[in-house]
Scaffold this motif. Structure first.
Motif, short mmCIF file in Angstrom:
data_model
loop_
_atom_site.label_atom_id
_atom_site.label_comp_id
_atom_site.label_asym_id
_atom_site.label_seq_id
_atom_site.Cartn_x
_atom_site.Cartn_y
_atom_site.Cartn_z
N GLU A 156 1.08 -0.94 -0.08
CA GLU A 156 0.13 0.01 0.14
C GLU A 156 0.81 1.49 -0.18
OE1 GLU A 156 -3.68 1.72 -0.69
OE2 GLU A 156 -3.35 -0.33 -0.75
N TYR A 157 1.56 0.87 0.88
CA TYR A 157 2.84 2.23 0.67
C TYR A 157 3.55 2.64 -0.56
CZ TYR A 157 6.57 6.16 2.17
OH TYR A 157 6.93 6.76 1.97
N TYR A 158 4.15 1.12 -1.49
CA TYR A 158 4.74 1.50 -2.35
C TYR A 158 4.04 2.28 -3.23
CZ TYR A 158 7.28 -0.97 -6.13
OH TYR A 158 8.15 -1.26 -7.68
N HIS A 159 2.69 1.35 -3.19
CA HIS A 159 2.07 2.22 -4.45
C HIS A 159 1.80 3.78 -4.48
CE1 HIS A 159 1.55 -1.32 -7.41
NE2 HIS A 159 1.74 -2.14 -6.05
N ALA A 160 1.70 3.98 -2.97
CA ALA A 160 1.26 5.78 -2.60
C ALA A 160 2.42 6.35 -3.14
CB ALA A 160 0.94 5.27 -1.41
N ALA A 161 3.88 5.89 -2.80
CA ALA A 161 5.15 6.50 -2.69
C ALA A 161 6.05 6.00 -4.48
CB ALA A 161 6.32 5.34 -1.54
N LEU A 162 4.93 5.53 -4.86
CA LEU A 162 5.63 5.17 -6.13
C LEU A 162 4.73 6.41 -6.94
CD1 LEU A 162 6.89 3.75 -8.69
CD2 LEU A 162 4.70 2.34 -8.50
N SER A 163 3.00 6.97 -6.56
CA SER A 163 2.67 8.07 -7.64
C SER A 163 3.22 8.89 -7.02
CB SER A 163 0.71 8.10 -6.82
OG SER A 163 0.88 6.75 -7.13
N VAL A 164 3.83 9.37 -6.12
CA VAL A 164 4.80 10.22 -6.02
C VAL A 164 5.41 10.90 -6.74
CG1 VAL A 164 6.33 11.93 -4.08
CG2 VAL A 164 4.16 10.62 -2.90
N GLY A 165 6.82 9.61 -6.98
CA GLY A 165 7.95 9.28 -7.95
C GLY A 165 7.41 10.11 -9.29
N LYS A 166 5.76 9.65 -9.54
CA LYS A 166 5.74 9.51 -11.15
C LYS A 166 5.64 10.75 -11.36
CE LYS A 166 4.06 4.80 -12.62
NZ LYS A 166 5.27 4.84 -13.89
N ALA A 167 4.65 11.90 -10.22
CA ALA A 167 4.31 12.73 -10.01
C ALA A 167 5.65 13.94 -10.16
CB ALA A 167 3.40 13.54 -9.47
N LEU A 168 6.58 13.93 -9.51
CA LEU A 168 7.74 14.41 -9.78
C LEU A 168 8.48 14.62 -11.05
CD1 LEU A 168 9.08 14.46 -5.78
CD2 LEU A 168 7.95 15.42 -6.82
N PHE A 169 8.22 13.83 -11.52
CA PHE A 169 9.44 13.31 -12.63
C PHE A 169 9.23 14.51 -14.25
CE2 PHE A 169 11.67 9.54 -11.62
CZ PHE A 169 12.96 10.14 -12.90
N PRO A 170 7.67 15.07 -14.79
CA PRO A 170 7.23 16.28 -14.66
C PRO A 170 7.56 17.48 -14.37
CG PRO A 170 5.50 14.78 -14.70
CD PRO A 170 6.25 13.78 -14.06
N LEU A 171 8.09 17.48 -13.70
CA LEU A 171 8.68 18.68 -12.70
C LEU A 171 9.91 19.11 -12.96
CD1 LEU A 171 6.70 18.84 -9.00
CD2 LEU A 171 5.98 20.45 -10.91
N PHE A 172 10.87 18.13 -12.48
CA PHE A 172 12.10 17.62 -12.46
C PHE A 172 12.08 18.04 -14.54
CE2 PHE A 172 12.59 14.40 -9.06
CZ PHE A 172 13.44 15.19 -8.32
N ALA A 173 11.54 17.83 -15.09
CA ALA A 173 11.60 17.88 -16.68
C ALA A 173 11.56 18.94 -16.98
CB ALA A 173 10.50 17.39 -17.68
N LEU A 174 10.63 19.67 -16.26
CA LEU A 174 10.60 21.51 -16.08
C LEU A 174 11.47 22.66 -15.76
CD1 LEU A 174 6.59 22.11 -15.48
CD2 LEU A 174 7.59 22.31 -17.65
N ALA A 175 12.19 22.00 -14.36
CA ALA A 175 12.73 22.27 -14.09
C ALA A 175 15.02 22.51 -14.70
CB ALA A 175 13.42 21.62 -12.31
N LEU A 176 15.01 21.38 -15.78
CA LEU A 176 16.09 21.14 -16.52
C LEU A 176 16.22 21.86 -17.61
CD1 LEU A 176 16.60 17.59 -15.64
CD2 LEU A 176 17.55 19.48 -15.41
N GLU A 177 14.33 22.66 -17.74
CA GLU A 177 13.88 23.52 -19.05
C GLU A 177 13.97 22.41 -19.86
OE1 GLU A 177 17.24 26.27 -19.68
OE2 GLU A 177 16.58 27.43 -18.02
N LEU A 178 12.85 21.48 -20.58
CA LEU A 178 12.44 20.36 -21.05
C LEU A 178 11.45 20.18 -21.36
CD1 LEU A 178 15.13 17.81 -19.93
CD2 LEU A 178 15.22 18.79 -21.41
#
Length: 335
Positions: A156-178
C-alpha cells in the motif's frame, strides 16, 4: 544562460534543507514556480522536503506498525528470507550485511532492512511489468504466518510512494528546461525499489563505534521525533535534516534514489550530496526509502544543456538497468 553555466556560480554552503509545497501544482504558473524551487534545491543542496505529497497518514502509520512487528521477530526467523538466497536482491538483510560507502566504511552499515520491488496489490501469476525489470525482476519474498499484514501494508505504501515519484518527474523535466513529458516514455515500467529499514540503537553496542554509520553516504520517509539524518554542505559541515511532520525527503544521491539517475542525466548540475544516518537519538529508528528511476532499458547520458566546455561530460552512457545492477552488487558484495 545554460544550466551548466548556472551551476558554475551555485553556492552550496547551505545551512538548512528547503521545504517545497506540492499543493502549488494546480495551475501552469504554479507548476513553473514549483519547477524553479526544485531546480534551486537540486543545484544548491541535492535534498528537499515535500509537503502535501498525497500519501495518507493512515498508510504511513500502517507500514510503520508492520515494520516494527517484522523487525522484532527473532533473527533466525528473519534470516529465512535472506536476500542472498535469491537472485534479485529481494528479502531481508541483517545489520552489517550491506555497505553503501565501502571507501569510508570497513564494517558495513548498521541497519537491517527488507527490500521489495514491483508487485500488484492483488497478486498475479504472470506480471509482465515485474518480469521486465532486469536484475531486479522476479517475485518478492514475503513473511507469511510470522508477520500477517506485512505484505499488504508495504505494498500500500509502495504504490502510494510510487505515485509521488511519477508526479515529480514532469516537474524535474520543467526544472531542466525540458518539455514536461520528456521522461514520460522512460518511466512507464520503472523498476522502483523500496527498502523498509530499521536502525537499532548504536549506543552500548561493542561492535559499533563513532565511525559506524547507520547508513553510509545514500524518497525517504523520516520517522517523527528521531533525528539521525545529516547532509554535508560545500564547506564540509554536517547539516541536520530533522524530521518535519507530514513531509517526505527527496534525495539526489548515488546509491539509487529518485535523484540518483538525475545526477547522471544532469552531469552533476543537480547535486549528489553526501549524507549519512547515525542513530544517537536514544530511540529505535525506522525509514522507508523508495528508489525510483527510469525503465531498466533506458540509456542514461548527460542532457546537452548540462554540458559545456568548462563542464565536460563526466559519465559514460549506461542503461538504467546496468547501473542499478552494479550498485546493488557493490552494496551487497555480490560478484
Amino acid at each position: 544562460m545554460s544550466l551548466a553555466e548556472s551551476a558554475a556560480g551555485t553556492n552550496g554552503a547551505f545551512n538548512s534543507i528547503p521545504v517545497i509545497d506540492l499543493s502549488k501544482d494546480t495551475t501552469p504558473e504554479g507548476r513553473t514556480a514549483l519547477a524553479h524551487e526544485i531546480r534551486d534545491a537540486c543545484m544548491k543542496v541535492g535534498f528537499f522536503y515535500i509537503q502535501n505529497h498525497g500519501i495518507p497518514q493512515e498508510c504511513i502509520d500502517d507500514v510503520l506498525t508492520a515494520m516494527q512487528t517484522y523487525f522484532s521477530l527473532p533473527m533466525e526467523t528473519k534470516m529465512k528470507l535472506h536476500h542472498k538466497t535469491v537472485a534479485n536482491f529481494n528479502g531481508y538483510s541483517p545489520p552489517f550485511d550491506a555497505n553503501i560507502d565501502p571507501a569510508n566504511n570497513d564494517k558495513g552499515d548498521f541497519y537491517e532492512g527488507f527490500r521489495i520491488g514491483w508487485e500488484e496489490r492483488e497478486a498475479r501469476t504472470i506480471d509482465e511489468k515485474r518480469a521486465d525489470n532486469g536484475a531486479v525482476a522476479g517475485a518478492n519474498a514475503w513473511p507469511s504466518d510470522d508477520c500477517p499484514g506485512f505484505r499488504d501494508a508495504c505494498l500500500e505504501y509502495y504504490h502510494a510512494a510510487l505515485s509521488v515519484g511519477k508526479a515529480l518527474f514532469p516537474l524535474f523535466a520543467l526544472a531542466l528546461e525540458l518539455p514536461e513529458t520528456y521522461f514520460a516514455d522512460m518511466t512507464k515500467n520503472s523498476a522502483a525499489i523500496m527498502r523498509a529499514l530499521h536502525y537499532p540503537l548504536q549506543d552500548g553496542r561493542p561492535d559499533v563505534d563513532d565511525k559506524t554509520l547507520g547508513l553510509g553516504a545514500h524518497t525517504d520517509f523520516l520517522q517523527p521525533d528521531v533525528q539521525v539524518l545529516q547532509v554535508m554542505n560545500s564547506e564540509k559541515r554536517w547539516i541536520n535534516a530533522p524530521p518535519i511532520k507530514d513531509t517526505l525527503v527527496i534525495k539526489l544521491n548515488r546509491p539509487i534514489s529518485i535523484g540518483d539517475q538525475l545526477a547522471l542525466w544532469t552531469n552533476d548540475v543537480f547535486k549528489s550530496t553526501v549524507h549519512r544516518a547515525i542513530n544517537k537519538s536514544g530511540k529505535e529508528r525506522y525509514s522507508i526509502p523508495l528508489f525510483f528511476g527510469t525503465d531498466h532499458d533506458v540509456n542514461i547520458e548527460p542532457i546537452p544543456s548540462c554540458v559545456s566546455a568548462d563542464r565536460p561530460v563526466k559519465y559514460n552512457p549506461i542503461t538504467a538497468g546496468d547501473y542499478v545492477t552494479k550498485r546493488l552488487k557493490d552494496m551487497y558484495h555480490k560478484a
